[in-house]
Each structure stands twice: as structure tokens, then as C-alpha cells.
Design an enzyme around this catalytic site. Structure first.
Site, PDB file in Angstrom:
ATOM      1  N   GLY A  45      -4.853 -14.069   5.041  1.00  0.00           N
ATOM      2  CA  GLY A  45      -3.410 -14.202   4.895  1.00  0.00           C
ATOM      3  C   GLY A  45      -3.039 -13.537   3.578  1.00  0.00           C
ATOM      4  N   ARG A  87     -10.258  -5.714   1.159  1.00  0.00           N
ATOM      5  CA  ARG A  87      -9.396  -5.485   2.330  1.00  0.00           C
ATOM      6  C   ARG A  87      -8.280  -4.527   1.900  1.00  0.00           C
ATOM      7  NH1 ARG A  87      -7.789 -10.423   5.989  1.00  0.00           N
ATOM      8  NH2 ARG A  87      -7.779  -8.726   7.514  1.00  0.00           N
ATOM      9  N   ASP A 235       1.894  -8.141   5.947  1.00  0.00           N
ATOM     10  CA  ASP A 235       0.852  -7.866   4.949  1.00  0.00           C
ATOM     11  C   ASP A 235       1.293  -6.811   3.947  1.00  0.00           C
ATOM     12  OD1 ASP A 235      -0.626  -9.015   7.397  1.00  0.00           O
ATOM     13  OD2 ASP A 235      -1.972  -9.253   5.688  1.00  0.00           O
ATOM     14  N   ASN A 245       1.633  -5.858   9.926  1.00  0.00           N
ATOM     15  CA  ASN A 245       1.232  -7.254  10.166  1.00  0.00           C
ATOM     16  C   ASN A 245       0.121  -7.245  11.207  1.00  0.00           C
ATOM     17  OD1 ASN A 245       1.572 -10.105   9.628  1.00  0.00           O
ATOM     18  ND2 ASN A 245       2.411 -10.283  11.692  1.00  0.00           N
ATOM     19  N   LYS A 246      -0.414  -8.417  11.491  1.00  0.00           N
ATOM     20  CA  LYS A 246      -1.539  -8.545  12.422  1.00  0.00           C
ATOM     21  C   LYS A 246      -1.310  -7.736  13.691  1.00  0.00           C
ATOM     22  CE  LYS A 246      -4.613 -10.264  11.959  1.00  0.00           C
ATOM     23  NZ  LYS A 246      -5.771  -9.517  11.438  1.00  0.00           N
TER      24      LYS A 246
HETATM   25  O1  MRU Z   1      -6.339 -10.592   9.012  1.00  0.00           O
HETATM   26  P1  MRU Z   1      -5.515 -11.728   8.473  1.00  0.00           P
HETATM   27  O2  MRU Z   1      -5.770 -13.010   9.184  1.00  0.00           O
HETATM   28  O3  MRU Z   1      -5.616 -11.852   6.969  1.00  0.00           O
HETATM   29  O4  MRU Z   1      -4.025 -11.300   8.814  1.00  0.00           O
HETATM   30  C1  MRU Z   1      -2.984 -12.117   8.371  1.00  0.00           C
HETATM   31  C2  MRU Z   1      -1.652 -11.720   8.891  1.00  0.00           C
HETATM   32  O5  MRU Z   1      -1.502 -10.723   9.560  1.00  0.00           O
HETATM   33  C3  MRU Z   1      -0.488 -12.571   8.479  1.00  0.00           C
HETATM   34  O6  MRU Z   1       0.513 -12.508   9.440  1.00  0.00           O
HETATM   35  C4  MRU Z   1       0.077 -12.052   7.145  1.00  0.00           C
HETATM   36  O7  MRU Z   1      -0.923 -11.985   6.169  1.00  0.00           O
HETATM   37  C5  MRU Z   1       1.183 -12.879   6.651  1.00  0.00           C
HETATM   38  S1  MRU Z   1       0.563 -14.428   6.079  1.00  0.00           S
HETATM   39  C6  MRU Z   1       1.682 -15.291   5.256  1.00  0.00           C
END
Ligand code: MRU
Length: 350
Positions: A45, A87, A235, A245-246
Site C-alpha cells: 500500500g 518497488r 500509487d 493503481n493496482k
Molecule cells: O501492490 P500493492 O498491494 O502495494 O498495491 C496497492 C494498491 O494498489 C493500493 O490501491 C494503493 O497503494 C493505494 S493504498 C492506500
């Protein structure tokens, strides 16, 4: 529940890869352990990654026995480089590491103990500010929803993903307290199931009526008019409003537009990267193919199959109805509303 914290000289975090079956907390004084946790998504996150990286810098500088400011600076530069490689997409990681460097720059004439203490205070400030931003995002976001709303969300944007009550999830839980939420559709979020494992775990604890769906069910529930708004996190948000975003977020935005459903992004301003002009310039992380071919260690795909495993996708600004931040609700055109944030800061940011 605090996703990542500083407790008596150690970083303490909940290992998100073990949820929801096991609630395991890890405590470490090793900055490399924190870096590994970020890489492996034990800590994940965007905002939580940033906070964890800031604490990792504090650990590293405490671990090293050097005392001259120039030796501390050398160590800091090395560690920031290492953590930056964990990352690539979430800008919060880089923003928090820059803040730690800037904090050192202000302290570099001080005694080494004062430098170490100053860096800790900066990391704690980053944590506090994120928690406060989450709370305010919830309040602003809730104003966008009317009573009895049915929400669709993707990935995990709750306390696990931040230092506070979440971003998109803060909007949901704040609105729920105001009796505005009828139900939440939670995308399972392939390949690592952040929705199924984490968001459903968090929302169940909040007593919110949630329905878990596979990612590919989103089209049907929107077609059946079961969704009043889509709310997700981000992100990295580019200067023109394009948002990473994801993976799976972009198709949701297209579906939302097709079905006349508002599509909201909720994110702290620390997720806005004014130095990145548009989504095309955002690096999309690619994950290990085994995250697609395997589910919790069990192979589900034919052996030897070729895999494409991006962790994120980019939603063009034109598909985003509004971006909810702790400094207000940004509207189109985002290049103007995002630039306006810098003007209000009195700064002249890129
Ligand atoms: O790969 P992740 O689980 O770190 O991805 C997270 C996301 O895509 C969240 O939607 C994003 O970080 C926003 S969290 C407040």
C-alpha cells in the site's frame, strides 16, 4: 491495528502476506528486513510503504556505528538507494526517502546523536501526517456520497495500506458512520488477492455489508445498476491526473464511464507526483510470474506458460470524476487543480 510502527527502537509491522489466516507481527532492528518486507508485500500500500521506508532509514543510521556527518551521509545515500530499488511505482516511497534526505540536510552540522534523533522525528512526522491525511480524506470523500450508496472498490486501501484509517477505505468507513453506505462490492484483486484477503477482513471487522466478487464480475454488477460509485486508491498520480493503481483499476474506470457511475480516486497529496507529467512516464512494476501461475504456493497454470504480471495499470485522467485528497476534492482539469496545490503551498514545484 497499525500496519507499520516504531516501537522501542524497532520497526513493528503486520505481515500482510499471512492475512487473513494468521495475524503475525514482525519486529526488527534490521533495515534490510524492512526492505525485504516491502519487496515481498509483507508491507504494502503506497502510504504504508513510504512510512516503512522512512523507519528503515532510521534503523540503518542507528545500526551504523559511524559518527561524522559525512560518514552518516554516505550511509544514508547507500541505504536510500537500496530502499528505492524495492518497488518502483508508488511515489510515496521516493517522496518519503527524499524527506529523510532533506531532514538530514537540515541537521548535517549537528552531533551524530542529534542527527539520529532528528531522522526518527521526521519518520514519526511522516507517519502522523499520513494518519491525519487519511482521516480528512474520509471526511471529504463522504460528502460525495448520498445515503444508501452501493460502492465498488479494488485492492486494499485500508489501515493495512496506510498509517491511518486508509484512503478509499477511509471514505467508505467514514460514510458508513454517516449511514451513507448500503453495501460494498470488493474486487478479489488478482493476482495477490488484496481485496479477498485484506479488504474483506478489514471491512468485516468494521461491520460493513460487503460482497466479494471476482474482478471480472465488476461489469455485470455495474450493468445491473448495483453500483453507485467506484472508489479506489492510487500509487502515483501524475501532474495531469493520470493515476497508477493496482492492475484492474483501468478497466473499472472504463466500465464506470460506460454505465454512468462516478469513478473516484482517494489519495493523500503525497501520492501526487508533479514531476511526472503523465501516466505514460510512470514505471509500472512487473512482478514475479509465479504470483500469477501459483496461488499461495500451489501451481494453477500449466507448467512453462509465459506470463505478463504488471502490478499496476494507469487510469487516464479523463475517466476520473474526482480525486479526493486531504487538501480538498480535485476536479478536472487536473493539470490546473494539481498545479493549484503548489500555488497554495506558496511553492514553485515541478
Ligand atoms: O501492490 P500493492 O498491494 O502495494 O498495491 C496497492 C494498491 O494498489 C493500493 O490501491 C494503493 O497503494 C493505494 S493504498 C492506500
Amino acid at each position: 491495528m497499525t500496519s507499520v510502527d516504531w516501537v522501542a527502537g524497532k520497526v513493528r509491522f503486520i505481515d500482510q502476506t499471512k492475512l487473513p489466516d494468521q495475524e503475525v507481527y514482525v519486529e526488527t532492528t534490521e533495515y534490510r528486513r524492512v526492505g525485504d518486507a516491502i519487496r515481498k508485500l509483507e508491507i504494502r500500500g503506497a502510504p504504508a510503504i513510504g512510512v516503512a521506508a522512512a523507519f528503515a532509514v532510521v534503523l540503518a543510521v542507528r545500526q551504523s556505528h559511524v559518527s561524522s556527518p559525512s560518514a552518516i551521509e554516505k550511509e544514508l545515500t547507500r541505504v536510500v538507494g537500496e530502499l528505492s530499488a524495492t518497488r518502483p511505482t508508488a511515489v510515496n516511497l521516493f517522496a518519503c526517502l527524499s524527506r529523510m534526505r532533506a531532514s538530514f540536510a537540515r541537521l548535517h552540522n549537528a552531533e551524530s546523536d542529534l542527527i539520529r534523533e532528528g531522522l526518527l522525528q521526521e519518520a514519526l512526522a511522516i507517519q502522523r501526517e499520513d494518519a491525519e491525511a487519511c482521516r480528512i480524506i474520509g471526511e471529504y470523500g463522504a460528502t460525495l456520497l448520498s445515503a444508501g450508496s452501493s460502492i465498488l472498490t479494488h485492492c486494499n486501501t485500508g489501515a493495512l495500506a496506510t498509517a491511518g484509517q486508509g484512503t478509499a477505505q477511509s471514505v467508505i468507513t467514514t460514510a458508513a458512520k454517516l449511514k451513507k453506505i448500503a453495501r460494498v462490492y470488493v474486487d478479489e484483486t488478482r493476482p495477490l488477492f488484496q481485496g479477498a484477503r485484506l479488504t474483506s477482513w478489514e471491512l468485516l471487522k468494521e461491520g460493513i455489508d460487503l460482497t466479494l466478487i471476482t474482478d471480472s464480475t465488476a461489469g455485470l454488477v455495474m450493468q445491473q445498476k448495483k453500483v453507485d460509485a467506484v472508489i479506489v486508491g492510487a500509487d502515483r498520480i501524475a501532474a495531469n491526473g493520470d493515476a497508477a493503481n493496482k492492475v484492474g483499476t483501468y478497466p473499472l474506470a472504463i466500465l464506470a464511464e460506460r454505465h454512468g457511475v462516478p469513478f473516484y480516486i482517494a489519495a493523500p497529496t503525497s501520492t501526487i507526483d508533479r514531476a511526472t507529467p503523465s501516466g505514460a512516464a510512470i514505471t509500472i512494476e512487473e512482478r514475479d510470474p509465479s504470483e500469477v501461475t501459483h496461488v499461495r504456493g500451489i501451481r494453477i497454470a500449466a507448467e512453462g506458460v509465459k506470463v505478463f504480471a504488471p502490478a499496476f495499470d494507469i487510469t487516464p485522467a479523463a475517466l476520473i470524476t474526482a480525486i479526493v485528497t486531504e487538501r480538498g476534492i480535485l476536479k478536472q482539469p487536473y493539470n490546473v487543480s494539481i498545479a493549484g496545490l503548489a500555488v497554495r503551498e506558496g511553492g514553485n514545484h515541478a
